[in-house]
Design a protein around this motif. Structure first.
Motif, PDB file in Angstrom:
ATOM      1  N   ALA A  49     -35.015  16.420  13.854  1.00  0.00           N
ATOM      2  CA  ALA A  49     -35.636  16.475  15.179  1.00  0.00           C
ATOM      3  C   ALA A  49     -36.557  15.276  15.367  1.00  0.00           C
ATOM      4  CB  ALA A  49     -36.336  17.796  15.400  1.00  0.00           C
ATOM      5  N   THR A  50     -37.860  15.494  15.441  1.00  0.00           N
ATOM      6  CA  THR A  50     -38.794  14.398  15.679  1.00  0.00           C
ATOM      7  C   THR A  50     -39.435  13.861  14.403  1.00  0.00           C
ATOM      8  OG1 THR A  50     -40.584  15.954  16.042  1.00  0.00           O
ATOM      9  CG2 THR A  50     -39.353  15.235  17.981  1.00  0.00           C
ATOM     10  N   VAL A  51     -39.054  14.381  13.255  1.00  0.00           N
ATOM     11  CA  VAL A  51     -39.627  13.923  11.988  1.00  0.00           C
ATOM     12  C   VAL A  51     -38.637  12.984  11.306  1.00  0.00           C
ATOM     13  CG1 VAL A  51     -40.418  14.641   9.714  1.00  0.00           C
ATOM     14  CG2 VAL A  51     -40.959  16.023  11.715  1.00  0.00           C
ATOM     15  N   LYS A  52     -39.133  11.790  10.956  1.00  0.00           N
ATOM     16  CA  LYS A  52     -38.296  10.829  10.238  1.00  0.00           C
ATOM     17  C   LYS A  52     -39.146  10.128   9.202  1.00  0.00           C
ATOM     18  CE  LYS A  52     -35.654   9.934  14.289  1.00  0.00           C
ATOM     19  NZ  LYS A  52     -34.485   9.874  14.751  1.00  0.00           N
ATOM     20  N   TRP A  53     -38.616  10.015   7.989  1.00  0.00           N
ATOM     21  CA  TRP A  53     -39.274   9.253   6.946  1.00  0.00           C
ATOM     22  C   TRP A  53     -38.233   8.771   5.956  1.00  0.00           C
ATOM     23  CZ3 TRP A  53     -38.580  11.419   2.139  1.00  0.00           C
ATOM     24  CH2 TRP A  53     -38.473  12.805   2.040  1.00  0.00           C
ATOM     25  N   SER A  54     -38.583   7.732   5.215  1.00  0.00           N
ATOM     26  CA  SER A  54     -37.698   7.238   4.159  1.00  0.00           C
ATOM     27  C   SER A  54     -38.557   6.680   3.026  1.00  0.00           C
ATOM     28  CB  SER A  54     -36.740   6.169   4.684  1.00  0.00           C
ATOM     29  OG  SER A  54     -37.441   5.044   5.127  1.00  0.00           O
ATOM     30  N   ILE A  55     -38.022   6.773   1.826  1.00  0.00           N
ATOM     31  CA  ILE A  55     -38.694   6.312   0.611  1.00  0.00           C
ATOM     32  C   ILE A  55     -37.661   5.588  -0.244  1.00  0.00           C
ATOM     33  CG2 ILE A  55     -39.836   7.021  -1.535  1.00  0.00           C
ATOM     34  CD1 ILE A  55     -41.638   7.569   0.751  1.00  0.00           C
ATOM     35  N   ARG A  56     -38.076   4.498  -0.846  1.00  0.00           N
ATOM     36  CA  ARG A  56     -37.205   3.758  -1.757  1.00  0.00           C
ATOM     37  C   ARG A  56     -37.598   4.098  -3.187  1.00  0.00           C
ATOM     38  NH1 ARG A  56     -36.678  -1.346  -4.438  1.00  0.00           N
ATOM     39  NH2 ARG A  56     -34.550  -2.087  -4.208  1.00  0.00           N
ATOM     40  N   LEU A  57     -36.607   4.522  -3.969  1.00  0.00           N
ATOM     41  CA  LEU A  57     -36.845   4.790  -5.385  1.00  0.00           C
ATOM     42  C   LEU A  57     -36.831   3.483  -6.175  1.00  0.00           C
ATOM     43  CD1 LEU A  57     -34.664   7.975  -5.713  1.00  0.00           C
ATOM     44  CD2 LEU A  57     -37.134   7.849  -5.784  1.00  0.00           C
ATOM     45  N   ASP A  58     -37.348   3.529  -7.390  1.00  0.00           N
ATOM     46  CA  ASP A  58     -37.486   2.329  -8.211  1.00  0.00           C
ATOM     47  C   ASP A  58     -36.195   1.891  -8.892  1.00  0.00           C
ATOM     48  OD1 ASP A  58     -40.283   2.362  -7.708  1.00  0.00           O
ATOM     49  OD2 ASP A  58     -40.547   3.789  -9.349  1.00  0.00           O
ATOM     50  N   THR A  59     -35.403   2.859  -9.358  1.00  0.00           N
ATOM     51  CA  THR A  59     -34.237   2.515 -10.183  1.00  0.00           C
ATOM     52  C   THR A  59     -33.010   3.334  -9.797  1.00  0.00           C
ATOM     53  OG1 THR A  59     -34.670   4.200 -11.857  1.00  0.00           O
ATOM     54  CG2 THR A  59     -35.765   2.053 -12.157  1.00  0.00           C
ATOM     55  N   ALA A  60     -31.863   2.831 -10.224  1.00  0.00           N
ATOM     56  CA  ALA A  60     -30.612   3.549 -10.011  1.00  0.00           C
ATOM     57  C   ALA A  60     -30.619   4.883 -10.757  1.00  0.00           C
ATOM     58  CB  ALA A  60     -29.428   2.699 -10.459  1.00  0.00           C
ATOM     59  N   ALA A  61     -31.246   4.933 -11.921  1.00  0.00           N
ATOM     60  CA  ALA A  61     -31.304   6.172 -12.705  1.00  0.00           C
ATOM     61  C   ALA A  61     -32.073   7.252 -11.951  1.00  0.00           C
ATOM     62  CB  ALA A  61     -31.944   5.912 -14.066  1.00  0.00           C
ATOM     63  N   GLN A  62     -33.191   6.889 -11.336  1.00  0.00           N
ATOM     64  CA  GLN A  62     -33.960   7.862 -10.537  1.00  0.00           C
ATOM     65  C   GLN A  62     -33.120   8.355  -9.368  1.00  0.00           C
ATOM     66  OE1 GLN A  62     -37.227   5.351  -9.504  1.00  0.00           O
ATOM     67  NE2 GLN A  62     -38.520   6.111 -11.168  1.00  0.00           N
ATOM     68  N   PHE A  63     -32.450   7.421  -8.707  1.00  0.00           N
ATOM     69  CA  PHE A  63     -31.614   7.756  -7.557  1.00  0.00           C
ATOM     70  C   PHE A  63     -30.502   8.720  -7.956  1.00  0.00           C
ATOM     71  CE2 PHE A  63     -28.190   6.770  -4.493  1.00  0.00           C
ATOM     72  CZ  PHE A  63     -28.875   6.988  -3.305  1.00  0.00           C
ATOM     73  N   GLU A  64     -29.828   8.434  -9.041  1.00  0.00           N
ATOM     74  CA  GLU A  64     -28.741   9.294  -9.511  1.00  0.00           C
ATOM     75  C   GLU A  64     -29.256  10.674  -9.914  1.00  0.00           C
ATOM     76  OE1 GLU A  64     -25.499   8.766  -9.225  1.00  0.00           O
ATOM     77  OE2 GLU A  64     -25.948   6.808  -8.354  1.00  0.00           O
ATOM     78  N   GLN A  65     -30.428  10.738 -10.518  1.00  0.00           N
ATOM     79  CA  GLN A  65     -31.011  12.022 -10.897  1.00  0.00           C
ATOM     80  C   GLN A  65     -31.319  12.855  -9.649  1.00  0.00           C
ATOM     81  OE1 GLN A  65     -34.522  11.766 -13.338  1.00  0.00           O
ATOM     82  NE2 GLN A  65     -34.467  13.933 -13.837  1.00  0.00           N
ATOM     83  N   LEU A  66     -31.859  12.220  -8.619  1.00  0.00           N
ATOM     84  CA  LEU A  66     -32.142  12.924  -7.366  1.00  0.00           C
ATOM     85  C   LEU A  66     -30.845  13.446  -6.747  1.00  0.00           C
ATOM     86  CD1 LEU A  66     -34.748  12.348  -4.804  1.00  0.00           C
ATOM     87  CD2 LEU A  66     -32.426  12.334  -3.966  1.00  0.00           C
ATOM     88  N   LEU A  67     -29.805  12.626  -6.738  1.00  0.00           N
ATOM     89  CA  LEU A  67     -28.516  13.066  -6.204  1.00  0.00           C
ATOM     90  C   LEU A  67     -27.976  14.266  -6.980  1.00  0.00           C
ATOM     91  CD1 LEU A  67     -26.636   9.686  -5.589  1.00  0.00           C
ATOM     92  CD2 LEU A  67     -27.792  11.123  -3.895  1.00  0.00           C
ATOM     93  N   GLN A  68     -28.082  14.196  -8.285  1.00  0.00           N
ATOM     94  CA  GLN A  68     -27.589  15.262  -9.138  1.00  0.00           C
ATOM     95  C   GLN A  68     -28.348  16.573  -8.898  1.00  0.00           C
ATOM     96  OE1 GLN A  68     -27.900  14.423 -13.346  1.00  0.00           O
ATOM     97  NE2 GLN A  68     -25.927  15.410 -13.701  1.00  0.00           N
ATOM     98  N   GLU A  69     -29.649  16.490  -8.757  1.00  0.00           N
ATOM     99  CA  GLU A  69     -30.473  17.689  -8.562  1.00  0.00           C
ATOM    100  C   GLU A  69     -30.292  18.318  -7.187  1.00  0.00           C
ATOM    101  OE1 GLU A  69     -32.412  19.420 -10.713  1.00  0.00           O
ATOM    102  OE2 GLU A  69     -31.728  18.072 -12.275  1.00  0.00           O
ATOM    103  N   THR A  70     -30.058  17.484  -6.169  1.00  0.00           N
ATOM    104  CA  THR A  70     -29.954  18.006  -4.801  1.00  0.00           C
ATOM    105  C   THR A  70     -28.526  18.315  -4.392  1.00  0.00           C
ATOM    106  OG1 THR A  70     -29.791  15.795  -3.851  1.00  0.00           O
ATOM    107  CG2 THR A  70     -32.007  16.776  -4.004  1.00  0.00           C
ATOM    108  N   GLY A  71     -27.554  17.675  -5.026  1.00  0.00           N
ATOM    109  CA  GLY A  71     -26.168  17.839  -4.617  1.00  0.00           C
ATOM    110  C   GLY A  71     -25.805  17.030  -3.388  1.00  0.00           C
ATOM    111  N   ILE A  72     -26.693  16.126  -2.975  1.00  0.00           N
ATOM    112  CA  ILE A  72     -26.435  15.284  -1.804  1.00  0.00           C
ATOM    113  C   ILE A  72     -25.455  14.186  -2.181  1.00  0.00           C
ATOM    114  CG2 ILE A  72     -27.503  13.651  -0.201  1.00  0.00           C
ATOM    115  CD1 ILE A  72     -30.096  15.295  -0.473  1.00  0.00           C
ATOM    116  N   GLN A  73     -24.526  13.887  -1.269  1.00  0.00           N
ATOM    117  CA  GLN A  73     -23.584  12.796  -1.461  1.00  0.00           C
ATOM    118  C   GLN A  73     -24.184  11.536  -0.845  1.00  0.00           C
ATOM    119  OE1 GLN A  73     -20.550  12.982  -3.088  1.00  0.00           O
ATOM    120  NE2 GLN A  73     -21.262  15.017  -3.643  1.00  0.00           N
ATOM    121  N   ALA A  74     -24.315  10.482  -1.612  1.00  0.00           N
ATOM    122  CA  ALA A  74     -24.901   9.234  -1.114  1.00  0.00           C
ATOM    123  C   ALA A  74     -23.908   8.474  -0.235  1.00  0.00           C
ATOM    124  CB  ALA A  74     -25.341   8.354  -2.277  1.00  0.00           C
ATOM    125  N   LEU A  75     -24.458   7.775   0.709  1.00  0.00           N
ATOM    126  CA  LEU A  75     -23.645   6.945   1.625  1.00  0.00           C
ATOM    127  C   LEU A  75     -23.644   5.513   1.151  1.00  0.00           C
ATOM    128  CD1 LEU A  75     -25.082   8.394   4.945  1.00  0.00           C
ATOM    129  CD2 LEU A  75     -22.983   9.056   3.794  1.00  0.00           C
TER     130      LEU A  75
END
Length: 75
Positions: A49-75
């Motif tokens: 809706a009206t809430v938008k935010w974004s954050i950049r992670l430091d490493t590919a390993a952190q990013f992959e761990q977040l994907l694994q924990e959430t089940g989100i498919q990266a674009l």
């Protein structure tokens, strides 16, 4: 699950992701279904809706761990 990165930490539950920014005590939260992840730049973004935010992670390993924990498919 807690995932720490240089700007703070993510707290990941089955339904929600919270990002706690350590320098300013800001807490950003979003439901899992409102989150997108982008391989380019290891970015996690919330858009609901009206809430938008974004954050950049430091490493590919952190990013992959977040994907694994959430089940989100990266674009």
């Amino acid at each position: 699950m807690v995932l720490e990165f240089s700007q703070g930490k993510f707290i990941i539950t089955p339904n929600e992701v919270q990002c706690r920014i350590k320098q300013s005590s800001i807490v950003l939260s979003a439901a899992i279904e409102d989150i997108s992840c982008f391989h380019s730049g290891f970015v996690i973004a919330a858009d609901a809706a009206t809430v938008k935010w974004s954050i950049r992670l430091d490493t590919a390993a952190q990013f992959e761990q977040l994907l694994q924990e959430t089940g989100i498919q990266a674009l």
